[in-house]
Design a protein around this motif. Structure first.
Motif, PDB file in Angstrom:
ATOM      1  N   PHE A  34       0.839  -1.193   0.000  1.00 23.93           N
ATOM      2  CA  PHE A  34       0.000   0.000   0.000  1.00 23.93           C
ATOM      3  C   PHE A  34       0.880   1.250   0.000  1.00 23.93           C
ATOM      4  O   PHE A  34       1.997   1.244   0.509  1.00 23.93           O
ATOM      5  CB  PHE A  34      -0.871   0.040   1.269  1.00 23.93           C
ATOM      6  N   TYR A  36       0.144   5.213   1.325  1.00 18.11           N
ATOM      7  CA  TYR A  36      -0.742   6.175   1.961  1.00 18.11           C
ATOM      8  C   TYR A  36      -0.110   7.563   1.876  1.00 18.11           C
ATOM      9  O   TYR A  36       1.113   7.707   1.876  1.00 18.11           O
ATOM     10  CB  TYR A  36      -0.941   5.837   3.440  1.00 18.11           C
ATOM     11  N   LEU A  44      -4.153   9.440   7.589  1.00 22.53           N
ATOM     12  CA  LEU A  44      -3.607   8.840   6.385  1.00 22.53           C
ATOM     13  C   LEU A  44      -4.726   8.534   5.390  1.00 22.53           C
ATOM     14  O   LEU A  44      -5.794   8.064   5.774  1.00 22.53           O
ATOM     15  CB  LEU A  44      -2.886   7.539   6.728  1.00 22.53           C
TER      16      LEU A  44
ATOM     17  N   TYR B  33      -8.455  -0.538  14.488  1.00 23.98           N
ATOM     18  CA  TYR B  33      -7.019  -0.593  14.780  1.00 23.98           C
ATOM     19  C   TYR B  33      -6.586   0.713  15.436  1.00 23.98           C
ATOM     20  O   TYR B  33      -7.082   1.790  15.101  1.00 23.98           O
ATOM     21  CB  TYR B  33      -6.208  -0.745  13.489  1.00 23.98           C
ATOM     22  N   TYR B  35      -2.979   2.878  16.065  1.00 23.08           N
ATOM     23  CA  TYR B  35      -1.568   3.047  15.744  1.00 23.08           C
ATOM     24  C   TYR B  35      -1.046   4.269  16.489  1.00 23.08           C
ATOM     25  O   TYR B  35      -1.806   5.148  16.874  1.00 23.08           O
ATOM     26  CB  TYR B  35      -1.365   3.276  14.235  1.00 23.08           C
ATOM     27  N   PHE B  45       1.928  -0.132  15.078  1.00 22.49           N
ATOM     28  CA  PHE B  45       0.681  -0.789  15.411  1.00 22.49           C
ATOM     29  C   PHE B  45       0.577  -0.974  16.929  1.00 22.49           C
ATOM     30  O   PHE B  45       1.561  -1.338  17.582  1.00 22.49           O
ATOM     31  CB  PHE B  45       0.633  -2.145  14.710  1.00 22.49           C
ATOM     32  N   TYR B  48      -5.562  -4.377  17.723  1.00 24.31           N
ATOM     33  CA  TYR B  48      -6.569  -4.658  16.709  1.00 24.31           C
ATOM     34  C   TYR B  48      -7.798  -5.244  17.371  1.00 24.31           C
ATOM     35  O   TYR B  48      -7.694  -6.107  18.240  1.00 24.31           O
ATOM     36  CB  TYR B  48      -5.994  -5.641  15.691  1.00 24.31           C
ATOM     37  N   PRO B  55      -8.111  -9.650  19.460  1.00 26.18           N
ATOM     38  CA  PRO B  55      -7.254 -10.820  19.301  1.00 26.18           C
ATOM     39  C   PRO B  55      -5.778 -10.491  19.147  1.00 26.18           C
ATOM     40  O   PRO B  55      -4.947 -11.389  19.237  1.00 26.18           O
ATOM     41  CB  PRO B  55      -7.799 -11.463  18.010  1.00 26.18           C
ATOM     42  N   ASP B  56      -5.458  -9.230  18.913  1.00 23.49           N
ATOM     43  CA  ASP B  56      -4.056  -8.876  18.742  1.00 23.49           C
ATOM     44  C   ASP B  56      -3.760  -7.605  19.523  1.00 23.49           C
ATOM     45  O   ASP B  56      -4.142  -6.509  19.109  1.00 23.49           O
ATOM     46  CB  ASP B  56      -3.715  -8.685  17.261  1.00 23.49           C
ATOM     47  N   LEU B  91      -3.432   7.320  16.142  1.00 23.66           N
ATOM     48  CA  LEU B  91      -4.319   7.190  14.984  1.00 23.66           C
ATOM     49  C   LEU B  91      -5.193   5.957  15.124  1.00 23.66           C
ATOM     50  O   LEU B  91      -4.731   4.899  15.550  1.00 23.66           O
ATOM     51  CB  LEU B  91      -3.491   7.068  13.698  1.00 23.66           C
ATOM     52  N   PRO B  99      -9.149  -6.933   6.139  1.00 26.42           N
ATOM     53  CA  PRO B  99      -8.304  -5.947   6.809  1.00 26.42           C
ATOM     54  C   PRO B  99      -7.494  -5.101   5.862  1.00 26.42           C
ATOM     55  O   PRO B  99      -6.708  -4.273   6.309  1.00 26.42           O
ATOM     56  CB  PRO B  99      -7.378  -6.824   7.652  1.00 26.42           C
ATOM     57  N   TYR B 100      -7.694  -5.269   4.588  1.00 24.82           N
ATOM     58  CA  TYR B 100      -6.692  -4.723   3.689  1.00 24.82           C
ATOM     59  C   TYR B 100      -6.904  -3.277   3.300  1.00 24.82           C
ATOM     60  O   TYR B 100      -6.012  -2.652   2.797  1.00 24.82           O
ATOM     61  CB  TYR B 100      -6.596  -5.600   2.440  1.00 24.82           C
ATOM     62  N   GLU B 101      -8.061  -2.738   3.526  1.00 19.84           N
ATOM     63  CA  GLU B 101      -8.259  -1.320   3.238  1.00 19.84           C
ATOM     64  C   GLU B 101      -8.640  -0.642   4.539  1.00 19.84           C
ATOM     65  O   GLU B 101      -9.792  -0.667   4.948  1.00 19.84           O
ATOM     66  CB  GLU B 101      -9.343  -1.117   2.183  1.00 19.84           C
ATOM     67  N   GLN B 102      -7.686  -0.075   5.178  1.00 15.60           N
ATOM     68  CA  GLN B 102      -7.922   0.573   6.446  1.00 15.60           C
ATOM     69  C   GLN B 102      -8.128   2.068   6.219  1.00 15.60           C
ATOM     70  O   GLN B 102      -7.337   2.696   5.508  1.00 15.60           O
ATOM     71  CB  GLN B 102      -6.747   0.325   7.396  1.00 15.60           C
ATOM     72  N   PHE B 104      -8.316   5.727   7.941  1.00  8.97           N
ATOM     73  CA  PHE B 104      -7.750   6.353   9.127  1.00  8.97           C
ATOM     74  C   PHE B 104      -8.509   7.601   9.548  1.00  8.97           C
ATOM     75  O   PHE B 104      -9.000   8.359   8.711  1.00  8.97           O
ATOM     76  CB  PHE B 104      -6.286   6.723   8.879  1.00  8.97           C
TER      77      PHE B 104
END
Lengths: 114, 113
Positions: A34, A36, A44, B33, B35, B45, B48, B55-56, B91, B99-102, B104
């Protein structure tokens, strides 16, 4: 562990000139990539992403990037920049096999000058 | 539609005080998420959430940091006994199941004096 390297902390360029922002990554497994952009005092914004398929991906604002697996690179390019492109640009990766986080590079400050 | 919102936008606190940072994700986004962005460490990070569970938590730097999410929506990041090294921009991001398009939020700038 995976990592992202952005070697150029700052890139000055004149308006209407082309620009390339470099990104290299390291990972023992496949990744999604990606770019950003962060404008001053803002969050972002996703410019573009590579998940699969064509290695040349086009994003917003005229930016594009090319995934090169052999060179583990994902450089960002724009053929003609504008003053409004002045911002910080972050390259990031996400593991394809799972995991829940983006791993970011340290960012490249693009400064477009008249 | 509305994006990710965070409050406050700026927070100045004295060393040793507790702070709470809030994140409102995009409606319908199940993943959330946190950050941290600081001069010395870049973007890191923290934690999550999927729904209300976390879980994380692998990125939380110490046990002074905690976070919760209620109703699968709003999340609060709490920092207890703040230290100067906690000064950073925090953030929040959200995404759909993938999860691939976060997306912010604008961040909360925390300054510990």
């Amino acid at each position: 562990a995976q990592s992202v390297t952005q070697l150029d902390s700052q890139v000055p360029v004149f308006e209407e000139a082309p620009v390339e922002l470099r990104c290299n990554y390291s990972s023992s497994v496949s990744v999604y990539l990606f770019w950003y952009v962060q404008y001053p005092n803002q969050g972002l914004q996703l410019l573009l992403k590579y998940l699969s398929g064509s290695t040349l991906v086009k994003g917003i604002n005229g930016f594009e990037a090319e995934f090169n697996k052999s060179q583990t690179s994902f450089h960002l390019r724009k053929p003609s920049v504008h003053i409004s492109d002045t911002a910080e640009y972050f390259c990031a990766l996400h593991l394809t096999g799972g995991g829940n986080k983006l791993t970011f590079g340290t960012g490249t400050q693009l400064k477009v000058e008249l | 539609g509305a994006g990710v919102s965070q409050s406050p936008s700026n927070k100045v606190t004295e060393k040793g005080k507790d702070v709470e940072l809030r994140c409102d994700p995009i409606s319908g986004h199940t993943a959330l998420y946190w950050y941290r962005q600081s001069l010395g460490q870049g973007l890191e990070f923290l934690i999550y959430f999927q729904g209300n569970s976390a879980p994380d938590k692998s990125g939380l730097p110490s046990d002074r940091f905690s976070a919760e999410r209620t109703g699968g929506s709003v999340s609060t990041l709490t920092i207890q006994r703040t230290q100067q090294e906690d000064s950073a921009v925090y953030l929040c991001a959200s995404s759909l199941v993938s999860p691939y398009e976060q997306y912010f939020g604008p961040g909360t700038r925390l300054t510990v004096t």
